[in-house]
Design an enzyme around this catalytic site. Structure first.
Site, PDB file in Angstrom:
ATOM      1  N   GLY A  53       0.844  -1.192   0.000  1.00  0.00           N
ATOM      2  CA  GLY A  53       0.000   0.000   0.000  1.00  0.00           C
ATOM      3  C   GLY A  53       0.875   1.236   0.000  1.00  0.00           C
ATOM      4  N   GLN A  58       3.068   9.756   1.026  1.00  0.00           N
ATOM      5  CA  GLN A  58       4.349   9.040   0.959  1.00  0.00           C
ATOM      6  C   GLN A  58       5.132   9.342  -0.313  1.00  0.00           C
ATOM      7  OE1 GLN A  58       2.420   5.141   2.168  1.00  0.00           O
ATOM      8  NE2 GLN A  58       4.386   4.995   3.215  1.00  0.00           N
ATOM      9  N   CYS A 115       6.002   0.068   7.507  1.00  0.00           N
ATOM     10  CA  CYS A 115       5.639   1.184   6.630  1.00  0.00           C
ATOM     11  C   CYS A 115       6.852   1.576   5.788  1.00  0.00           C
ATOM     12  CB  CYS A 115       5.198   2.360   7.486  1.00  0.00           C
ATOM     13  SG  CYS A 115       4.682   3.799   6.555  1.00  0.00           S
ATOM     14  N   LEU A 116       6.622   1.853   4.493  1.00  0.00           N
ATOM     15  CA  LEU A 116       7.718   2.241   3.600  1.00  0.00           C
ATOM     16  C   LEU A 116       8.367   3.550   4.044  1.00  0.00           C
ATOM     17  CD1 LEU A 116       6.103   1.445   0.122  1.00  0.00           C
ATOM     18  CD2 LEU A 116       7.887   0.124   1.286  1.00  0.00           C
ATOM     19  N   HIS A 157      -4.426   1.345   7.620  1.00  0.00           N
ATOM     20  CA  HIS A 157      -3.081   1.942   7.693  1.00  0.00           C
ATOM     21  C   HIS A 157      -2.955   3.064   6.650  1.00  0.00           C
ATOM     22  CE1 HIS A 157       1.475   1.462   8.069  1.00  0.00           C
ATOM     23  NE2 HIS A 157       1.355   2.173   6.970  1.00  0.00           N
ATOM     24  N   GLU A 158      -3.432   2.790   5.415  1.00  0.00           N
ATOM     25  CA  GLU A 158      -3.309   3.784   4.337  1.00  0.00           C
ATOM     26  C   GLU A 158      -4.229   4.986   4.575  1.00  0.00           C
ATOM     27  OE1 GLU A 158      -0.808   3.614   2.499  1.00  0.00           O
ATOM     28  OE2 GLU A 158      -0.379   1.560   3.112  1.00  0.00           O
ATOM     29  N   HIS A 161      -2.729   7.372   6.862  1.00  0.00           N
ATOM     30  CA  HIS A 161      -1.754   8.252   6.188  1.00  0.00           C
ATOM     31  C   HIS A 161      -2.444   9.475   5.601  1.00  0.00           C
ATOM     32  CE1 HIS A 161       2.192   6.404   6.166  1.00  0.00           C
ATOM     33  NE2 HIS A 161       1.741   5.241   5.747  1.00  0.00           N
TER      34      HIS A 161
END
Ligand code: ZN
Length: 200
Positions: A53, A58, A115-116, A157-158, A161
């Site tokens: 995701g 991000q 997380c990225l 989670h997304e 963000h």
């Protein structure tokens, strides 16, 4: 030759400490050519970084836009319901969510997340096991679904963000204390990188 189509690009993933990760996303009111290209670039970036995701924040854009693709994840199950009927998760991918709204459907459960934007930092986060999602798809068409398991966790989670919230914000104090040093280091590194880029 088609000069108007730009090739999809791998964008730089913003890291913890970058203020854009704390910005609430602006709703997307029109699927312009620029938004379409951004979606394509976000997928390109997510696949290149092996994520499941990726939110607009991000890649440095504070928008209500996120992309997901859970194909290939075999160790953590997901469920999906479309119009009250069980549906195939793989067929539903890749997934674009624009201006998403969430409704929790049951009790919270703990599960591991990463997380990225916070490389190599992992921890357990408590979230509802299943949720209902209303959003627009990549064409601006309204979609609605219920999901559980990993898909529900990834979607939450997304969507966090998109509201400037990170998974570490939802970790309990004890778990967060255990990664405090790594977080401080990453934040300092990101701020130094941003400061030196601003000088150029
Ligand atoms: Zn993330």
């Amino acid at each position: 030759l088609n000069h108007s189509a730009s090739p999809d690009m791998i964008l730089e993933v913003t890291k913890y400490g970058n203020p854009v990760l704390r910005q609430k996303g602006t709703p997307v009111d029109k699927i312009t050519g620029e938004i379409k290209q951004l979606i394509a670039d976000m997928f390109e970036t997510m696949y290149a970084t092996k994520g499941i995701g990726l939110a607009a924040q991000q890649v440095g854009r504070a928008l209500q836009l996120t992309v997901l693709d859970l194909r290939g994840v075999t160790d953590r199950p997901s469920t999906l319901e479309l119009a009250g009927q069980p549906a195939d998760v793989e067929q539903f991918m890749p997934l674009v969510l624009i201006n998403p709204q969430l409704k929790p459907l049951n009790e919270p459960v703990a599960g591991p997340e990463g997380c990225l934007s916070l490389p190599e930092i992992y921890g357990d986060v408590v979230r509802p096991e299943s949720v209902e999602v209303k959003a627009l798809d990549a064409k601006g068409k309204p979609i609605e679904f219920r999901c559980g398991g990993l898909l529900a966790r990834a979607v939450q989670h997304e969507i966090d963000h998109l509201n400037g919230i990170l998974f570490i914000d939802r970790m309990d104090r004890k778990s967060k204390n255990e990664i405090r040093e790594e977080l401080d280091l990453l934040q300092a590194e990101t701020k130094a990188t941003l400061a030196s880029a601003a000088k150029k």
